[in-house]
Design a protein around this motif. Structure first.
Motif, PDB file in Angstrom:
ATOM      1  N   GLY A   1      86.102  33.928 124.645  1.00  0.00           N
ATOM      2  CA  GLY A   1      87.137  33.413 125.730  1.00  0.00           C
ATOM      3  C   GLY A   1      88.127  34.357 126.221  1.00  0.00           C
ATOM      4  N   ALA A   2      88.533  35.380 125.258  1.00  0.00           N
ATOM      5  CA  ALA A   2      89.608  36.276 125.586  1.00  0.00           C
ATOM      6  C   ALA A   2      88.672  37.435 126.653  1.00  0.00           C
ATOM      7  CB  ALA A   2      89.822  37.289 124.529  1.00  0.00           C
ATOM      8  N   SER A   3      87.212  37.474 126.686  1.00  0.00           N
ATOM      9  CA  SER A   3      86.676  38.396 127.657  1.00  0.00           C
ATOM     10  C   SER A   3      86.298  37.515 129.067  1.00  0.00           C
ATOM     11  CB  SER A   3      85.564  38.954 126.992  1.00  0.00           C
ATOM     12  OG  SER A   3      84.641  38.086 126.512  1.00  0.00           O
ATOM     13  N   GLY A   4      86.656  36.404 128.919  1.00  0.00           N
ATOM     14  CA  GLY A   4      86.200  35.587 130.050  1.00  0.00           C
ATOM     15  C   GLY A   4      84.897  34.789 130.206  1.00  0.00           C
ATOM     16  N   LYS A   5      84.313  34.684 128.936  1.00  0.00           N
ATOM     17  CA  LYS A   5      82.968  34.170 128.777  1.00  0.00           C
ATOM     18  C   LYS A   5      83.349  32.755 128.257  1.00  0.00           C
ATOM     19  CE  LYS A   5      81.255  38.347 129.847  1.00  0.00           C
ATOM     20  NZ  LYS A   5      81.041  38.469 131.229  1.00  0.00           N
ATOM     21  N   ASP A   6      83.848  31.889 129.294  1.00  0.00           N
ATOM     22  CA  ASP A   6      84.223  30.715 128.522  1.00  0.00           C
ATOM     23  C   ASP A   6      82.961  29.684 128.285  1.00  0.00           C
ATOM     24  OD1 ASP A   6      86.846  31.315 129.079  1.00  0.00           O
ATOM     25  OD2 ASP A   6      86.912  30.712 131.166  1.00  0.00           O
ATOM     26  N   GLU A   7      81.845  29.776 129.007  1.00  0.00           N
ATOM     27  CA  GLU A   7      81.017  29.012 128.647  1.00  0.00           C
ATOM     28  C   GLU A   7      80.347  29.119 127.432  1.00  0.00           C
ATOM     29  OE1 GLU A   7      77.703  28.402 131.483  1.00  0.00           O
ATOM     30  OE2 GLU A   7      79.309  27.811 133.241  1.00  0.00           O
ATOM     31  N   LEU A   8      80.108  30.395 127.129  1.00  0.00           N
ATOM     32  CA  LEU A   8      79.758  30.869 125.632  1.00  0.00           C
ATOM     33  C   LEU A   8      80.848  30.591 124.607  1.00  0.00           C
ATOM     34  CD1 LEU A   8      77.846  34.106 126.393  1.00  0.00           C
ATOM     35  CD2 LEU A   8      76.843  32.119 125.743  1.00  0.00           C
ATOM     36  N   ALA A   9      82.057  30.742 124.868  1.00  0.00           N
ATOM     37  CA  ALA A   9      82.834  30.246 124.026  1.00  0.00           C
ATOM     38  C   ALA A   9      83.089  29.055 123.764  1.00  0.00           C
ATOM     39  CB  ALA A   9      84.527  30.615 124.631  1.00  0.00           C
ATOM     40  N   MET A  10      82.681  27.983 124.692  1.00  0.00           N
ATOM     41  CA  MET A  10      82.561  26.502 124.453  1.00  0.00           C
ATOM     42  C   MET A  10      81.437  26.483 123.728  1.00  0.00           C
ATOM     43  SD  MET A  10      82.946  23.538 127.035  1.00  0.00           S
ATOM     44  CE  MET A  10      81.220  23.750 127.713  1.00  0.00           C
ATOM     45  N   ARG A  11      80.169  26.788 123.875  1.00  0.00           N
ATOM     46  CA  ARG A  11      79.013  26.758 122.885  1.00  0.00           C
ATOM     47  C   ARG A  11      79.375  27.409 121.609  1.00  0.00           C
ATOM     48  NH1 ARG A  11      74.236  29.626 125.785  1.00  0.00           N
ATOM     49  NH2 ARG A  11      73.250  29.091 123.764  1.00  0.00           N
ATOM     50  N   ALA A  12      80.202  28.225 121.367  1.00  0.00           N
ATOM     51  CA  ALA A  12      80.550  28.571 119.898  1.00  0.00           C
ATOM     52  C   ALA A  12      81.484  27.389 119.188  1.00  0.00           C
ATOM     53  CB  ALA A  12      81.398  30.126 120.113  1.00  0.00           C
ATOM     54  N   TRP A  13      82.508  27.164 120.081  1.00  0.00           N
ATOM     55  CA  TRP A  13      83.178  25.866 119.310  1.00  0.00           C
ATOM     56  C   TRP A  13      82.458  24.784 119.177  1.00  0.00           C
ATOM     57  CZ3 TRP A  13      86.967  27.375 116.820  1.00  0.00           C
ATOM     58  CH2 TRP A  13      88.021  28.238 117.302  1.00  0.00           C
ATOM     59  N   GLU A  14      81.550  24.544 119.901  1.00  0.00           N
ATOM     60  CA  GLU A  14      80.516  23.413 119.898  1.00  0.00           C
ATOM     61  C   GLU A  14      79.856  23.419 118.342  1.00  0.00           C
ATOM     62  OE1 GLU A  14      79.623  21.802 124.419  1.00  0.00           O
ATOM     63  OE2 GLU A  14      78.349  23.488 123.185  1.00  0.00           O
ATOM     64  N   GLN A  15      79.455  24.438 118.157  1.00  0.00           N
ATOM     65  CA  GLN A  15      78.646  24.996 117.109  1.00  0.00           C
ATOM     66  C   GLN A  15      79.682  24.957 115.701  1.00  0.00           C
ATOM     67  OE1 GLN A  15      75.808  28.082 117.106  1.00  0.00           O
ATOM     68  NE2 GLN A  15      75.141  27.375 119.249  1.00  0.00           N
ATOM     69  N   PHE A  16      80.635  25.404 115.826  1.00  0.00           N
ATOM     70  CA  PHE A  16      81.718  25.152 114.889  1.00  0.00           C
ATOM     71  C   PHE A  16      81.925  23.851 114.590  1.00  0.00           C
ATOM     72  CE2 PHE A  16      86.069  24.752 113.317  1.00  0.00           C
ATOM     73  CZ  PHE A  16      86.342  25.943 112.635  1.00  0.00           C
ATOM     74  N   LEU A  17      82.318  22.896 115.466  1.00  0.00           N
ATOM     75  CA  LEU A  17      82.451  21.589 115.303  1.00  0.00           C
ATOM     76  C   LEU A  17      81.362  20.967 114.688  1.00  0.00           C
ATOM     77  CD1 LEU A  17      84.881  20.840 118.245  1.00  0.00           C
ATOM     78  CD2 LEU A  17      85.287  20.792 115.794  1.00  0.00           C
ATOM     79  N   ASP A  18      80.062  21.322 115.013  1.00  0.00           N
ATOM     80  CA  ASP A  18      79.006  20.765 114.315  1.00  0.00           C
ATOM     81  C   ASP A  18      78.947  20.880 112.827  1.00  0.00           C
ATOM     82  OD1 ASP A  18      76.214  19.391 114.680  1.00  0.00           O
ATOM     83  OD2 ASP A  18      75.515  21.172 113.781  1.00  0.00           O
ATOM     84  N   ILE A  19      79.533  22.015 112.204  1.00  0.00           N
ATOM     85  CA  ILE A  19      79.673  22.296 111.008  1.00  0.00           C
ATOM     86  C   ILE A  19      80.880  21.665 110.291  1.00  0.00           C
ATOM     87  CG2 ILE A  19      79.841  24.160 109.294  1.00  0.00           C
ATOM     88  CD1 ILE A  19      78.326  25.952 111.567  1.00  0.00           C
ATOM     89  N   TYR A  20      82.010  21.814 111.103  1.00  0.00           N
ATOM     90  CA  TYR A  20      83.391  21.535 110.529  1.00  0.00           C
ATOM     91  C   TYR A  20      84.053  20.436 111.536  1.00  0.00           C
ATOM     92  CZ  TYR A  20      88.110  22.430 108.668  1.00  0.00           C
ATOM     93  OH  TYR A  20      89.198  22.412 107.957  1.00  0.00           O
TER      94      TYR A  20
END
Length: 204
Positions: free
Chosen positions: A163-182
């Motif tokens: 997110g800090a490096s402007g890769k918002d779509e990849l950041a969103m995918r990372a949060w989606e995977q986080f929330l799939d676990i937690y």
């Protein structure tokens, strides 16, 4: 194996896209130690973790989910080696005393002694991030996720760097995977919502 196949594309994409990272705000990939008791009724760490993760995935109450996540962190923190555990304590003390180079040296020793110990890599990823070494932090995050694809702390760190490096779509995918676990983590829910709104706005 399914979890590994899910995480590998994101890891590879992040490694390729973070050749030039920009600054980011403070983030911790590992939360504070918990006073919650370990799940000791099962015989092996893997069995305990599998049970805790299954419960975490089903839990919708944020407070109860936080207790489960803290028990998971306790399981991760124990390397099974008294020497490695002691080195981790020394590394934590060096970080507290603002002696980052010394902490890095100690964590290098931890990783050399126990290359499959997930918290050695995770702690070093967090320290690299705090020191502004974002590429090195991402490299260590990738190692964390190769050992433990369910490591929600590492996924949060990955999302923060992206997110800090402007890769918002990849950041969103990372949060989606986080929330799939937690799924009950409110901060992750908020981060995902903000990114979804931002990306939707950019397409209108």
């Amino acid at each position: 194996m399914l979890a590994m196949r899910v995480f590998i594309p994101l890891i590879l994409a992040c490694s390729a896209l973070l050749a030039t990272s920009t600054g980011a705000g403070n983030v911790s990939f590992a939360a504070e130690a918990s006073t919650q008791p370990e799940a000791t009724s099962l015989t092996t760490p893997k069995q305990r973790l599998d049970t805790l993760f299954a419960d975490l995935k089903k839990e919708r109450d944020p407070d109860k989910a936080r207790e489960l996540s803290n028990q998971i962190r306790i399981e991760w923190q124990d390397s099974g080696s008294a020497t490695v555990n002691l080195l981790m304590q020394w590394a934590d003390k060096a970080i507290t005393d603002n002696k980052q180079p010394a902490a890095l040296d100690i964590l290098d020793q931890v990783i050399a002694l126990a290359p499959n110990y997930v918290e050695g890599w995770n702690r070093r990823a967090t320290l690299h991030y705090a020191m502004g070494n974002y590429r090195k932090s991402m490299s260590d995050i990738n190692r964390v996720l190769s050992i433990e694809p369910r490591h929600f702390g590492a996924l949060a760190g990955m999302a923060a760097i992206l997110g800090a490096s402007g890769k918002d779509e990849l950041a969103m995918r990372a949060w989606e995977q986080f929330l799939d676990i937690y799924p009950a983590d409110r901060k992750a829910q908020e981060q995902l919502g903000e990114l979804a709104e931002k990306l939707a706005g950019s397409k209108t």
